[in-house]
Design an enzyme around this catalytic site. Sequence first.
Site, mmCIF file in Angstrom:
data_model
loop_
_atom_site.group_PDB
_atom_site.id
_atom_site.type_symbol
_atom_site.label_atom_id
_atom_site.label_comp_id
_atom_site.label_asym_id
_atom_site.label_seq_id
_atom_site.Cartn_x
_atom_site.Cartn_y
_atom_site.Cartn_z
ATOM 1 N N ASN A 157 -82.601 -97.173 7.682
ATOM 2 C CA ASN A 157 -81.938 -97.689 8.885
ATOM 3 C C ASN A 157 -81.075 -96.647 9.595
ATOM 4 O O ASN A 157 -80.830 -96.773 10.787
ATOM 5 C CB ASN A 157 -81.081 -98.896 8.474
ATOM 6 C CG ASN A 157 -80.027 -99.240 9.508
ATOM 7 O OD1 ASN A 157 -80.316 -99.900 10.513
ATOM 8 N ND2 ASN A 157 -78.797 -98.764 9.309
ATOM 9 N N SER A 213 -87.302 -99.063 16.990
ATOM 10 C CA SER A 213 -86.566 -99.551 18.172
ATOM 11 C C SER A 213 -87.564 -99.963 19.236
ATOM 12 O O SER A 213 -88.672 -99.423 19.301
ATOM 13 C CB SER A 213 -85.676 -98.446 18.735
ATOM 14 O OG SER A 213 -85.228 -98.798 20.031
ATOM 15 N N GLY A 226 -77.447 -95.968 6.168
ATOM 16 C CA GLY A 226 -76.643 -96.338 7.336
ATOM 17 C C GLY A 226 -75.989 -97.689 7.122
ATOM 18 O O GLY A 226 -75.846 -98.485 8.052
ATOM 19 N N ALA A 227 -75.568 -97.937 5.872
ATOM 20 C CA ALA A 227 -75.023 -99.263 5.529
ATOM 21 C C ALA A 227 -73.513 -99.347 5.743
ATOM 22 O O ALA A 227 -72.891 -100.340 5.377
ATOM 23 C CB ALA A 227 -75.366 -99.599 4.080
ATOM 24 N N TYR A 285 -84.691 -89.703 20.992
ATOM 25 C CA TYR A 285 -84.538 -90.965 20.250
ATOM 26 C C TYR A 285 -85.852 -91.765 20.259
ATOM 27 O O TYR A 285 -86.311 -92.241 19.208
ATOM 28 C CB TYR A 285 -83.398 -91.764 20.886
ATOM 29 C CG TYR A 285 -83.073 -93.063 20.206
ATOM 30 C CD1 TYR A 285 -82.357 -93.092 19.009
ATOM 31 C CD2 TYR A 285 -83.462 -94.281 20.766
ATOM 32 C CE1 TYR A 285 -82.044 -94.296 18.390
ATOM 33 C CE2 TYR A 285 -83.148 -95.489 20.165
ATOM 34 C CZ TYR A 285 -82.438 -95.492 18.976
ATOM 35 O OH TYR A 285 -82.131 -96.682 18.366
ATOM 36 N N ALA A 286 -86.466 -91.899 21.447
ATOM 37 C CA ALA A 286 -87.713 -92.674 21.544
ATOM 38 C C ALA A 286 -88.823 -92.015 20.733
ATOM 39 O O ALA A 286 -89.609 -92.698 20.069
ATOM 40 C CB ALA A 286 -88.130 -92.834 23.001
ATOM 41 N N VAL A 329 -78.458 -88.327 5.468
ATOM 42 C CA VAL A 329 -79.923 -88.269 5.595
ATOM 43 C C VAL A 329 -80.402 -87.103 6.463
ATOM 44 O O VAL A 329 -81.594 -86.859 6.566
ATOM 45 C CB VAL A 329 -80.540 -89.600 6.121
ATOM 46 C CG1 VAL A 329 -80.231 -90.763 5.192
ATOM 47 C CG2 VAL A 329 -80.127 -89.886 7.547
ATOM 48 N N LYS A 381 -88.252 -92.796 17.104
ATOM 49 C CA LYS A 381 -88.535 -94.204 16.781
ATOM 50 C C LYS A 381 -90.030 -94.510 16.837
ATOM 51 O O LYS A 381 -90.546 -95.325 16.071
ATOM 52 C CB LYS A 381 -87.738 -95.122 17.715
ATOM 53 C CG LYS A 381 -86.216 -95.028 17.512
ATOM 54 C CD LYS A 381 -85.835 -95.420 16.107
ATOM 55 C CE LYS A 381 -84.355 -95.406 15.847
ATOM 56 N NZ LYS A 381 -84.014 -95.811 14.491
#
Length: 249
Positions: free
Chosen positions: A90, A142, A13-14, A155-156, A64, A159
Amino acid sequence: MANLQGRIALVTGASQGIGRACALELARAGATVVLAARNEAKLAEAVAEIEAAGGQAAAFALDVSNEESIKAGAKAVLERFGKVEILVNNAGITRDGLMMSMKRADWDDVLGTNLTGAFLLTQALLRPMLKNRWGRIINISSVVGRTGQAGQVNYAASKAGLIGLTRSIAREVASRGITVNAVAPGYIETPMTAVLDEKQRTAMMAQIPLGRAGTDAEIAQSVAFLASDAAGYITGHVLDVNGGMFMGG
Ligand code: NDP
């Protein structure tokens, strides 16, 4: 500043936001940095910025969320550099929605990219790291992986899952001189959070004791520290970089 002279790092994710800032910071500290993401034009631009500043970097297109892409990307990186000593997982996405209406596809997409992607890429790069008897794996979690967040069950969960992944791998590879840690950012101004409206922004700010959003550079500096020899006795840790939004535990 951390000294990463001679190290080989890979950041997923760069192409923008926090990942891009991490790549720049690791390169500034002396590492040769592989920048991985899907958007090749943005990756090339970030590589050019690193090279213009006297650093060393290379771009590799990598999705990814796709196992074949991960395997092919890891193979190509290992063929070129022989090893990856610092891995920063990331890459991440959001597909927000309330629990009752969340589509299965939105659950799968977020878990697939944020959690399974980190698992698969780590697995693909771990063997040479084990042989090398030195390594750093840093997973970008996160604050919501610590606290939960209404409207972000997928998402949670991804993470929070990264924290379990971090601590489990940390236990498995510690004897080989590899540390595995997570950084849990709070509210950081990046393209991901640029979509928030004024009301959401104000509500977020009210929860931050330091009274401001964080910057991608502040996350990158924490990542560079964890990647350095100075952090050699820290493993299985979750470093909160959140302005006080959530205070450890
Ligand atoms: P951005 O949306 O700005 O950047 C996300 C990056 O992830 C992009 O470079 C994107 O590159 C990459 N990415 C997304 N999907 C894939 C994929 N399938 N394969 C490879 N790369 C992918 O987000 P941020 O910089 O804000 O976030 C970075 C990380 O930090 C994420 O994991 C996020 O969850 C986490 N985080 C962010 C916070 C914030 O407030 N901003 C707070 C807490 C955590 P491309 O599209 O080119 O593939």
